[in-house]
Design a protein around this motif. Structure first.
Motif, PDB file in Angstrom:
ATOM      1  N   MET A   1       0.852  -1.169   0.000  1.00  0.00           N
ATOM      2  CA  MET A   1       0.000   0.000   0.000  1.00  0.00           C
ATOM      3  C   MET A   1       0.905   1.242   0.000  1.00  0.00           C
ATOM      4  N   GLU A   2       0.804   2.038  -1.033  1.00  0.00           N
ATOM      5  CA  GLU A   2       1.655   3.215  -1.128  1.00  0.00           C
ATOM      6  C   GLU A   2       1.037   4.449  -0.483  1.00  0.00           C
ATOM      7  N   ALA A   3      -0.293   4.582  -0.561  1.00  0.00           N
ATOM      8  CA  ALA A   3      -0.979   5.719   0.059  1.00  0.00           C
ATOM      9  C   ALA A   3      -2.424   5.338   0.337  1.00  0.00           C
ATOM     10  N   ILE A   4      -2.986   5.989   1.328  1.00  0.00           N
ATOM     11  CA  ILE A   4      -4.404   5.834   1.665  1.00  0.00           C
ATOM     12  C   ILE A   4      -5.032   7.215   1.553  1.00  0.00           C
ATOM     13  N   GLY A   5      -6.199   7.280   0.923  1.00  0.00           N
ATOM     14  CA  GLY A   5      -6.946   8.527   0.839  1.00  0.00           C
ATOM     15  C   GLY A   5      -8.318   8.335   1.445  1.00  0.00           C
ATOM     16  N   MET A   6      -8.782   9.341   2.176  1.00  0.00           N
ATOM     17  CA  MET A   6     -10.093   9.269   2.810  1.00  0.00           C
ATOM     18  C   MET A   6     -10.863  10.553   2.538  1.00  0.00           C
ATOM     19  N   VAL A   7     -12.125  10.390   2.179  1.00  0.00           N
ATOM     20  CA  VAL A   7     -13.022  11.530   2.017  1.00  0.00           C
ATOM     21  C   VAL A   7     -14.282  11.197   2.797  1.00  0.00           C
ATOM     22  N   GLU A   8     -14.600  12.038   3.773  1.00  0.00           N
ATOM     23  CA  GLU A   8     -15.793  11.828   4.585  1.00  0.00           C
ATOM     24  C   GLU A   8     -16.799  12.910   4.235  1.00  0.00           C
ATOM     25  N   MET A   9     -18.042  12.485   4.023  1.00  0.00           N
ATOM     26  CA  MET A   9     -19.084  13.439   3.657  1.00  0.00           C
ATOM     27  C   MET A   9     -20.419  12.998   4.227  1.00  0.00           C
ATOM     28  N   ARG A  10     -21.375  13.900   4.141  1.00  0.00           N
ATOM     29  CA  ARG A  10     -22.719  13.596   4.613  1.00  0.00           C
ATOM     30  C   ARG A  10     -23.547  13.136   3.421  1.00  0.00           C
ATOM     31  N   GLY A  11     -24.073  11.920   3.505  1.00  0.00           N
ATOM     32  CA  GLY A  11     -24.948  11.381   2.471  1.00  0.00           C
ATOM     33  C   GLY A  11     -24.327  10.243   1.695  1.00  0.00           C
ATOM     34  N   LEU A  12     -25.092   9.161   1.523  1.00  0.00           N
ATOM     35  CA  LEU A  12     -24.614   7.995   0.795  1.00  0.00           C
ATOM     36  C   LEU A  12     -24.529   8.259  -0.705  1.00  0.00           C
ATOM     37  N   VAL A  13     -25.537   8.904  -1.273  1.00  0.00           N
ATOM     38  CA  VAL A  13     -25.524   9.170  -2.715  1.00  0.00           C
ATOM     39  C   VAL A  13     -24.350  10.067  -3.105  1.00  0.00           C
ATOM     40  N   PRO A  14     -24.085  11.170  -2.396  1.00  0.00           N
ATOM     41  CA  PRO A  14     -22.899  11.959  -2.726  1.00  0.00           C
ATOM     42  C   PRO A  14     -21.596  11.171  -2.578  1.00  0.00           C
ATOM     43  N   ALA A  15     -21.527  10.267  -1.600  1.00  0.00           N
ATOM     44  CA  ALA A  15     -20.324   9.464  -1.407  1.00  0.00           C
ATOM     45  C   ALA A  15     -20.109   8.506  -2.569  1.00  0.00           C
ATOM     46  N   ILE A  16     -21.174   7.900  -3.053  1.00  0.00           N
ATOM     47  CA  ILE A  16     -21.067   6.997  -4.193  1.00  0.00           C
ATOM     48  C   ILE A  16     -20.687   7.767  -5.449  1.00  0.00           C
ATOM     49  N   GLU A  17     -21.269   8.944  -5.633  1.00  0.00           N
ATOM     50  CA  GLU A  17     -20.903   9.777  -6.786  1.00  0.00           C
ATOM     51  C   GLU A  17     -19.430  10.182  -6.718  1.00  0.00           C
TER      52      GLU A  17
END
Length: 87
Positions: A1-17
């Motif tokens: 594993m060279e890097a891990i990226g995380m994006v946290e947001m409110r809402g499942l549909v925006p997260a899937i998009e």
């Protein structure tokens, strides 16, 4: 594993998009999509450092089209091997 990226947001549909745009924009793989609670969703990806940084930048901007709210984002280059066990 060279890097891990995380994006946290409110809402499942925006997260899937955001995840869709992130994987199309850069050569990254999904590690997990964690539903944190209270509508918060964290998308976790992996790949080489530059690809993960590019994907996270895309993910930060794309989710707004569906009314999502960005909570946090982070890129961890060269994570410690013990971190892999947590994910």
């Amino acid at each position: 594993m060279e890097a891990i990226g995380m994006v946290e947001m409110r809402g499942l549909v925006p997260a899937i998009e955001a995840l869709d745009a992130m994987t199309k924009a850069a050569n990254v793989r999904l590690i997990d999509l964690k539903v944190v609670g209270s509508g918060l969703v964290c998308v976790i990806i992996t790949g080489d450092v530059s690809a993960v940084k590019a994907a996270v930048d895309i993910g930060k901007t794309v989710h707004t089209r569906t009314g999502g709210e960005l909570i946090a984002e982070n890129v961890i280059p060269r994570p410690h091997p013990e971190l892999e066990k947590m994910l």
